[in-house]
Design an enzyme around this catalytic site. Sequence first.
Site, PDB file in Angstrom:
ATOM      1  N   VAL A  45       0.840  -1.210   0.000  1.00  0.00           N
ATOM      2  CA  VAL A  45       0.000   0.000   0.000  1.00  0.00           C
ATOM      3  C   VAL A  45       0.871   1.255   0.000  1.00  0.00           C
ATOM      4  O   VAL A  45       0.596   2.221  -0.718  1.00  0.00           O
ATOM      5  CB  VAL A  45      -0.969  -0.002   1.202  1.00  0.00           C
ATOM      6  CG1 VAL A  45      -1.805   1.275   1.211  1.00  0.00           C
ATOM      7  CG2 VAL A  45      -1.890  -1.208   1.144  1.00  0.00           C
ATOM      8  N   CYS A  46       1.930   1.238   0.787  1.00  0.00           N
ATOM      9  CA  CYS A  46       2.816   2.403   0.863  1.00  0.00           C
ATOM     10  C   CYS A  46       3.459   2.703  -0.483  1.00  0.00           C
ATOM     11  O   CYS A  46       3.619   3.865  -0.870  1.00  0.00           O
ATOM     12  CB  CYS A  46       3.911   2.164   1.901  1.00  0.00           C
ATOM     13  SG  CYS A  46       3.284   1.886   3.564  1.00  0.00           S
ATOM     14  N   THR A  47       3.833   1.665  -1.209  1.00  0.00           N
ATOM     15  CA  THR A  47       4.451   1.854  -2.520  1.00  0.00           C
ATOM     16  C   THR A  47       3.498   2.571  -3.461  1.00  0.00           C
ATOM     17  O   THR A  47       3.896   3.486  -4.197  1.00  0.00           O
ATOM     18  CB  THR A  47       4.866   0.494  -3.106  1.00  0.00           C
ATOM     19  OG1 THR A  47       5.823  -0.116  -2.229  1.00  0.00           O
ATOM     20  CG2 THR A  47       5.481   0.651  -4.485  1.00  0.00           C
TER      21      THR A  47
END
Length: 220
Positions: A45-47
């Site tokens: 998700v962070c990517t």
Amino acid sequence: MPGLTIGDTIPNVEADSTRGRIRLHEYVDDSWTIIFSHPGDFTPVCTTELGKMAAYQQEFDKRGVKLLGISCDDVHCHNEWIKDIEAHTPGCKVAYPIMADPNREIIKELNMIDPDERDPHGKPLPSRALHIVAPNKQVKLSLLYPATTGRNVDEVIRVLDSLLITSKHKVATPVNWKPGDKVVISPSVSSDEAKKMFPQGYESAKLPSGKDYLRYTNVP
């Protein structure tokens, strides 16, 4: 001790980043700044989020707004991760710095600790938190998401536009407001003051109470 919240002055934390050593107050300087944390490098998700923030860089630049990411891994790890971020979001360039917080000290000061998530060693992880900080170094808006839910960057832009407008004029933005929509005049502004402050005029909603408090106008 209560955590950092709206109206508080952001702590003047200092740490290494992908763009060199950063002292937070010096970085903010006299600009609006968005500070956003992530549970960890090389996570799905962070990517997607960091790539989307980079893809919107031009929108933030148009508004004179700085970006600052924070993750608990070290700078070398951040730089390796950036290669994945840019590859996953073609055409994006991560031009904003990502601070390193391997000891989890900064996320404590910025009230960005996830209450449930832990790394394999049992250490706390950052939440998916975002603070919008004004030039006076005060937090003006905070968004907090769980690790499983990615942020909506369009919503970040929307609330940023609201803050920029309402910081200059005695207005507020109503439900589902977006740029180009009418705003409402602050209740602290009397009818006589409103006529002077908003020469473009305004419309009062006709309400059963007969009170003249819901007044719509165009952005000054």
